[in-house]
Enzyme design. Structure first.
Site, PDB file in Angstrom:
ATOM      1  N   GLY A  34     111.078 -68.696  28.966  1.00 57.70           N
ATOM      2  CA  GLY A  34     112.176 -67.746  28.805  1.00 57.70           C
ATOM      3  C   GLY A  34     111.624 -66.472  28.218  1.00 57.70           C
ATOM      4  O   GLY A  34     110.981 -66.493  27.160  1.00 57.70           O
ATOM      5  N   ARG A 106     118.301 -73.384  38.017  1.00 53.07           N
ATOM      6  CA  ARG A 106     119.092 -72.866  36.896  1.00 53.07           C
ATOM      7  C   ARG A 106     120.512 -72.479  37.299  1.00 53.07           C
ATOM      8  O   ARG A 106     121.281 -72.031  36.459  1.00 53.07           O
ATOM      9  CB  ARG A 106     118.365 -71.667  36.266  1.00 53.07           C
ATOM     10  CG  ARG A 106     118.243 -70.475  37.178  1.00 53.07           C
ATOM     11  CD  ARG A 106     117.166 -69.480  36.742  1.00 53.07           C
ATOM     12  NE  ARG A 106     117.285 -68.999  35.389  1.00 53.07           N
ATOM     13  CZ  ARG A 106     116.448 -68.081  34.866  1.00 53.07           C
ATOM     14  NH1 ARG A 106     115.458 -67.581  35.608  1.00 53.07           N
ATOM     15  NH2 ARG A 106     116.600 -67.673  33.638  1.00 53.07           N
ATOM     16  N   LYS A 226     103.563 -51.077  31.919  1.00 50.99           N
ATOM     17  CA  LYS A 226     102.524 -52.112  31.932  1.00 50.99           C
ATOM     18  C   LYS A 226     101.709 -52.014  33.216  1.00 50.99           C
ATOM     19  O   LYS A 226     102.270 -51.947  34.310  1.00 50.99           O
ATOM     20  CB  LYS A 226     103.161 -53.494  31.808  1.00 50.99           C
ATOM     21  CG  LYS A 226     103.897 -53.720  30.500  1.00 50.99           C
ATOM     22  CD  LYS A 226     104.597 -55.061  30.450  1.00 50.99           C
ATOM     23  CE  LYS A 226     105.793 -55.124  31.376  1.00 50.99           C
ATOM     24  NZ  LYS A 226     106.605 -56.354  31.216  1.00 50.99           N
ATOM     25  N   ALA A 232      97.982 -50.207  29.702  1.00 48.51           N
ATOM     26  CA  ALA A 232      99.358 -49.722  29.659  1.00 48.51           C
ATOM     27  C   ALA A 232      99.375 -48.231  29.333  1.00 48.51           C
ATOM     28  O   ALA A 232      98.446 -47.703  28.728  1.00 48.51           O
ATOM     29  CB  ALA A 232     100.165 -50.485  28.619  1.00 48.51           C
ATOM     30  N   ALA A 256     102.432 -62.916  30.049  1.00 51.66           N
ATOM     31  CA  ALA A 256     101.616 -61.828  29.512  1.00 51.66           C
ATOM     32  C   ALA A 256     102.460 -60.604  29.155  1.00 51.66           C
ATOM     33  O   ALA A 256     102.241 -59.960  28.128  1.00 51.66           O
ATOM     34  CB  ALA A 256     100.533 -61.446  30.516  1.00 51.66           C
ATOM     35  N   ASP A 258     105.612 -60.566  28.262  1.00 50.71           N
ATOM     36  CA  ASP A 258     106.386 -60.861  27.057  1.00 50.71           C
ATOM     37  C   ASP A 258     105.500 -60.760  25.819  1.00 50.71           C
ATOM     38  O   ASP A 258     105.945 -60.283  24.766  1.00 50.71           O
ATOM     39  CB  ASP A 258     106.984 -62.265  27.139  1.00 50.71           C
ATOM     40  CG  ASP A 258     107.857 -62.452  28.366  1.00 50.71           C
ATOM     41  OD1 ASP A 258     108.495 -61.470  28.800  1.00 50.71           O
ATOM     42  OD2 ASP A 258     107.893 -63.583  28.896  1.00 50.71           O
TER      43      ASP A 258
END
Length: 317
Positions: A34, A106, A226, A232, A256, A258
């Site tokens: 998540g 889901r 990103k 970045a 990555a 997150d």
């Protein structure tokens, strides 16, 4: 109760991971998945107070979800238990060394039934930062309404908002995402997107500088782009800075982005300047891609310098 540094909400699923093709069978390992809870784990491991809000089932997967979040020190007092809906599942297969494939189960999940009333008490408690992603409003009409309400409530309460676009093509179309995320970005002080997601918070076809200028005009103060292995870019009204990615061996890129967000927000909580926030974001991104799992490899504060000055294959004795 002390207000958390970070408040975030969304759907946390159970991820069942396979090291090979799912169709071939073989063992699965169980993890949390998540985007929002990944960010909460990242900042909590660095010593900040984090709270996650959502709906989880009363099934065993829901129990697992809460147990894992509590173990990370994340506040879950605002979580709603839903006996009518199951916990969402995500199956992940390492299809080849360079390709990971995800399947979601889901639809109709507890997390997708998120609604405004689930957020009223946590929002009233306050926070230093509210973190949103573009995933939650894609889950359902009630989750979309809740996301918009939380952004409006945060701005009214003087709480800064961070929005990570986090586009998921399996949840909605780009046009549908743009129609929701472009106005949502106007509530944010920080907008985070990969280079191919920027058009979802601005005019389709516009280049990066045009989208950034438009976001600044709507009140956004920082736009983080990103770039994967190229690092970045950070745009602010004072100019643009680039941060290089750390050189590590990548084994799993899931999570990555997150991790990058968690590192940046941790630096913000610690009062670092922009360059320092970007360095921490890059550091957490490097930890994420060089370990397996969405958030398992994220560092504790004492480990932030662990990747510095060591050659590939180093053993610390």
């Amino acid at each position: 109760m002390t207000a958390p540094d970070l408040l975030t909400f969304g759907e946390t699923m159970v991820s069942l991971r396979s090291a090979g093709p799912l169709a071939a069978g073989g063992p699965l390992t169980m993890h949390l998945a998540g985007a929002e809870s990944n960010v909460a784990v990242g900042v909590a491991r660095l010593g900040h107070r984090a709270a996650w809000v959502g709906r989880v089932s009363t099934d065993e997967f829901g129990e697992y979800t809460l147990r894992q979040l509590r173990a990370e020190g994340i506040g879950v007092d605002g979580v709603t238990r839903d006996p009518e809906r199951p916990t969402g599942l995500m199956f992940l297969e390492q299809r080849t060394a360079d390709l990971t494939r995800v399947q979601y189960h889901r639809s109709g999940s507890a997390g997708s039934a998120l609604r405004v009333d689930d957020l009223r008490a946590p929002m009233a408690a306050g926070a230093r930062m509210l973190h949103l992603t573009g995933i939650t409003p894609a889950l359902s009409g009630t989750a979309r309404e809740a996301t918009r309400w939380a952004a409006e409530a945060a701005v009214a309460a003087g709480i800064p908002v961070c929005l990570d676009v986090n586009y998921r093509a399996r949840l909605w179309s780009r046009d549908s995402a743009r129609a929701v995320l472009t106005p949502l970005a106007g509530y944010a002080s920080i907008v985070i997107a990969s280079a191919d997601e920027l058009d979802l918070v601005g005019d389709p076809g516009a280049d990066e500088s045009t989208v950034v200028a438009d976001l600044f005009g709507r009140g956004v103060r920082t736009v983080l782009v990103k770039l994967g292995s190229d690092g970045a870019r950070a745009h602010t009204p004072d100019g643009t800075q680039h941060a290089a990615a750390l050189a590590v061996t990548a084994v799993d890129t899931v999570g990555a982005g997150d991790a990058f967000t968690a590192g940046y927000l941790s630096g913000w909580f610690d009062g670092l300047d922009l360059a320092g926030r970007l360095r921490r974001a890059a550091t957490l991104g490097a930890f994420a891609v060089s370990s397996r799992g969405d958030c398992e490899g994220l560092p504790r504060r004492a480990e932030l310098s662990l990747l510095e000055g060591h050659e590939t294959g180093s053993v610390l004795r």
